[in-house]
Scaffold this active site. Structure first.
Site, mmCIF file in Angstrom:
data_model
loop_
_atom_site.group_PDB
_atom_site.id
_atom_site.type_symbol
_atom_site.label_atom_id
_atom_site.label_comp_id
_atom_site.label_asym_id
_atom_site.label_seq_id
_atom_site.Cartn_x
_atom_site.Cartn_y
_atom_site.Cartn_z
ATOM 1 C CB CYS A 50 13.196 13.174 54.949
ATOM 2 S SG CYS A 50 14.607 14.289 54.981
ATOM 3 C CB CYS A 67 15.306 13.565 57.879
ATOM 4 S SG CYS A 67 14.554 15.039 57.190
#
Length: 106
Positions: free
Chosen positions: A34, A31
Site C-alpha cells: 500500500c 501494508c
C-alpha cells in the site's frame, strides 16, 4: 488534485455522491505494498484530475466501508461510477500499469 482521505462517515458523500468517477484505494498503515503505490496514486490523481478523483480509505479506521465491499486483501482499488463499483484491481503494480488500467476502465 491530491488524493482525499475518506471515512465511513464521508463515503456516501465523497464517493457515492460524486459527479465524476472515484477510484477508492483501500489500504492500511502496516501494508508495505500500500505504501509502495501511494506516491504513484498521488501522481495519477494529479495527471487525471479532470477525469477521476482518487480517494483513500484506511481499513483499520473505517471498518464499516471495508466490510461493506468485502475487502479481505489490500491494496484493493475499486472504481466507482455513478455511485456503483464498476471495476477493481487487487495488489500493487508500477505506476504505468495502475494508470493504464485506470484509463482503460474510465
Amino acid at each position: 488534485m491530491p488524493t482525499k482521505a475518506v471515512t465511513d462517515a464521508s463515503f456516501a458523500t465523497d464517493v457515492l455522491g460524486s459527479d465524476k468517477p472515484v477510484l477508492v484505494d483501500f489500504w492500511a498503515d502496516w501494508c508495505g505494498p500500500c505504501k509502495m503505490i501511494a506516491p504513484a496514486l498521488e501522481e495519477i490523481s494529479e495527471e487525471l484530475a479532470d477525469r477521476v478523483s482518487i480517494a483513500k480509505v484506511d481499513i483499520m479506521e473505517n471498518t464499516d466501508i471495508a466490510s461493506q465491499f468485502g475487502v479481505q486483501s489490500i491494496p484493493l482499488m475499486i472504481l466507482f461510477k455513478d455511485g456503483k463499483p464498476v471495476a477493481q484491481k487487487l495488489g500493487a503494480a508500477p505506476k504505468s500499469q495502475l494508470k493504464g488500467w485506470l484509463e482503460s476502465v474510465l
